[in-house]
Design a protein around this motif. Structure first.
Motif, short mmCIF file in Angstrom:
data_model
loop_
_atom_site.label_atom_id
_atom_site.label_comp_id
_atom_site.label_asym_id
_atom_site.label_seq_id
_atom_site.Cartn_x
_atom_site.Cartn_y
_atom_site.Cartn_z
N ALA A 305 -5.95 -2.81 1.18
CA ALA A 305 -5.99 -3.91 0.22
C ALA A 305 -4.62 -4.26 -0.34
CB ALA A 305 -6.97 -3.64 -0.91
N GLU A 306 -3.55 -3.69 0.24
CA GLU A 306 -2.20 -4.12 -0.13
C GLU A 306 -1.87 -5.39 0.66
OE1 GLU A 306 -0.30 -2.78 -2.38
OE2 GLU A 306 -0.52 -0.60 -2.42
N TRP A 307 -1.08 -6.25 0.07
CA TRP A 307 -0.74 -7.51 0.72
C TRP A 307 0.20 -7.31 1.91
CZ3 TRP A 307 1.12 -9.55 -4.65
CH2 TRP A 307 0.01 -9.74 -5.47
N ASP A 322 -4.46 -11.01 1.10
CA ASP A 322 -4.49 -11.04 -0.37
C ASP A 322 -5.89 -11.14 -0.96
OD1 ASP A 322 -4.17 -13.67 0.98
OD2 ASP A 322 -4.51 -14.46 -1.04
N SER A 323 -6.91 -11.22 -0.16
CA SER A 323 -8.25 -11.50 -0.69
C SER A 323 -8.70 -10.46 -1.70
CB SER A 323 -9.26 -11.58 0.46
OG SER A 323 -9.01 -12.71 1.26
N ALA A 359 -8.19 2.47 1.49
CA ALA A 359 -8.09 2.95 0.11
C ALA A 359 -8.90 2.04 -0.77
CB ALA A 359 -6.63 3.00 -0.34
N ARG A 360 -9.65 2.58 -1.69
CA ARG A 360 -10.45 1.78 -2.61
C ARG A 360 -9.70 1.66 -3.93
NH1 ARG A 360 -15.09 -0.45 -3.79
NH2 ARG A 360 -16.00 -0.27 -5.88
N GLY A 361 -9.77 0.49 -4.53
CA GLY A 361 -9.23 0.42 -5.87
C GLY A 361 -8.51 -0.85 -6.21
N LEU A 362 -7.62 -1.33 -5.33
CA LEU A 362 -6.82 -2.49 -5.70
C LEU A 362 -7.67 -3.74 -5.80
CD1 LEU A 362 -3.59 -2.16 -3.60
CD2 LEU A 362 -3.86 -1.91 -6.04
N ARG A 363 -8.46 -3.98 -4.78
CA ARG A 363 -9.14 -5.26 -4.68
C ARG A 363 -10.07 -5.48 -5.85
NH1 ARG A 363 -12.26 -4.14 -1.01
NH2 ARG A 363 -14.35 -4.57 -1.71
#
Length: 370
Positions: A305-307, A322-323, A359-363
Motif C-alpha cells: 500500500a505504499e505509493w 495510491d488507492s 502489509a496492512r495498515g496504510l490504506r
C-alpha cells in the motif's frame, strides 16, 4: 522553460499539472476521456480527508498540509470542495491502529481526542457502541467532494496554461508519449494513469473492483452535522448524506480483479449485504435503508500500500499505487513531486519499484479518503 507531459487527469495528475503550470513549466496534460469521467477512481462522489495513518508520521504530516491545500483550492474555485465535518474512528482494541494514530497526531500537534465509546451518541442520530474499546475524534477531518474537486483542479490547470490533449497515450522511446497518432516529447513525462498503469509498465500494482454504496436516510444524517466515520478493524467507512446522494456506508475489503476500461459497472449484491450488516450493528435504525446511489470504482494498489514515485529511465516517471489513501494528499503530494522533478531531492526510497511485501495498515478504510 522546462516542459512536462502528465498522462492522466485524475486528482494526482491534475494536481501535479496545476502545480507545475503555476511554477513556470510548460505542461501538457493527456487524458483519453476527461477529468472526472466515471471510470476514474478520482470520480467517486466523495473521499475522506483524515490525518490518522497508524504509526506513520510521513503520511500524517502530508495529510495535514493537504488539508490547507483543499481549503485554498475551494476558496479559489468559489465553492466548498472540502466539508470539514470531523471524523470518528471506531477502535476495537485499546492498543491498535487508532491508539498508534492518536500518538502520532499528538506528536505532530494535529488536534485529536480519545473518547469513550458511549460518547459516539453525541455525533449520530442513532448509534451502538457494541464491541468498541474507545473512539478517536479528528475534528479537522471530513469529506472531499472528489469528482467535483478533480474537475475543478483540471480546469484550473488549463487556466494556468496547461495544454489538454484528449487521446489514449502509450509510451514512446525516451521522454515521449504517443497520443492520438502524434509523438509528444518533453523534458519529463509523468505517467499518473491510475488503474491503467499496470497495463503499460511492469509495476507491482493490482487492480480490484470496489463497490461504493450510499443509503437513503432522514435529514438528521446530513453532513456536515453527521461526521465521517471509520471502523478500521471491520474495513468499513462512511459519512452522512452529502449533497443529497445518501449516507455513504461501504467496505474497504479488496474486491475481485478488475479491468478498468471495459469492466461492468454494476455493484455486487454481496457488497450491499456487507454494508447492511455493518449498518445493523453500528447504526441499527438504518439497517433497512434503501440504496439510493451506488458506484463501481477500482483500487490500484501495491502489496504494501505504499505509493509508486519512481523514474524508470531518464525523464520518465511513474506515479501511482495510491488507492485507498492517496486522494486526500493530492495538493501536498503535487508540491512534493514537483520538487522531485525540479531536482531538489529524490523520492522516498519506500516509493521505488522494488519488490513489495504485503502489509496492512496504510490504506485503511477510506477510499473516500481514502
Amino acid at each position: 522553460m522546462k516542459s512536462v507531459i502528465v498522462v492522466g487527469s485524475g486528482i494526482w495528475g491534475s494536481s501535479l499539472a496545476l502545480r507545475l503550470a503555476e511554477t513556470g513549466w510548460r505542461v501538457t496534460l493527456v487524458e483519453q476521456h476527461q477529468a472526472g469521467h466515471v471510470r476514474q477512481a478520482s470520480a467517486g462522489e466523495t473521499r475522506l480527508m483524515r490525518c490518522s495513518h497508524g504509526g506513520e508520521e510521513w503520511y500524517a504530516r502530508m495529510a495535514w498540509r493537504a488539508r490547507d491545500g483543499w481549503r485554498r483550492l475551494g476558496a479559489r474555485a468559489g465553492e466548498e470542495l472540502y466539508a470539514e465535518a470531523g471524523m470518528l474512528w471506531f477502535a476495537r482494541t485499546p492498543d491498535g491502529w487508532e491508539h498508534a494514530s492518536a500518538q502520532v497526531l499528538k506528536n505532530l500537534d494535529i488536534p485529536c481526542e480519545v473518547l469513550d465509546p458511549a460518547d459516539g451518541a453525541r455525533f449520530f442520530p442513532d448509534y451502538s457502541p457494541a464491541g468498541l474499546s474507545h473512539l478517536l475524534w479528528e475534528p479537522h477531518a471530513g469529506v472531499i467532494r472528489a469528482r467535483r474537486a478533480t474537475q475543478v483542479t483540471a480546469r484550473l490547470a488549463e487556466s494556468a496554461g496547461a495544454r489538454i490533449v484528449r487521446a489514449r497515450a502509450t509510451p514512446a522511446p525516451g521522454a515521449a508519449v504517443e497520443a492520438g497518432g502524434e509523438v509528444l516529447t518533453a523534458d519529463r513525462v509523468v505517467w499518473a494513469c491510475g488503474a491503467w498503469l499496470p497495463e503499460l509498465f511492469e509495476v507491482p500494482v493490482t487492480v480490484t473492483k470496489q463497490d461504493t454504496l450510499h443509503f437513503a436516510v432522514p435529514a438528521a444524517w446530513t453532513t456536515p452535522g453527521t461526521p465521517a466515520w471509520v471502523d478500521h478493524a471491520a474495513a468499513a467507512y462512511g459519512h452522512g448524506d452529502v449533497d443529497g446522494v445518501g449516507m455513504k456506508a461501504t467496505s474497504d475489503v479488496e474486491g475481485r480483479p478488475y479491468e478498468p476500461e471495459h469492466g461492468e459497472r454494476a455493484v455486487d449484491e454481496a457488497s450491499v449485504a456487507r454494508a447492511r450488516f455493518y449498518l445493523a450493528r453500528r447504526f441499527p435504525s438504518l439497517a433497512s435503508a434503501p440504496v439510493l446511489f451506488s458506484q463501481v470504482c477500482q483500487y490500484a494498489l501495491t502489496p504494501d500500500a505504499e505509493w509508486i514515485i519512481a523514474e524508470t529511465e531518464p525523464g520518465v516517471w511513474l506515479l501511482g499505487g495510491d488507492s485507498g489513501h492517496g486522494f486526500k494528499h493530492a495538493p501536498a503530494l503535487a508540491e512534493y513531486v514537483a520538487g522531485i522533478l525540479d531536482g531538489e531531492y529524490g523520492p522516498e526510497p519506500r516509493f521505488g519499484l522494488h519488490e513489495r511485501a504485503p502489509a496492512r495498515g496504510l490504506r485503511t478504510s477510506g477510499r473516500a479518503s481514502a
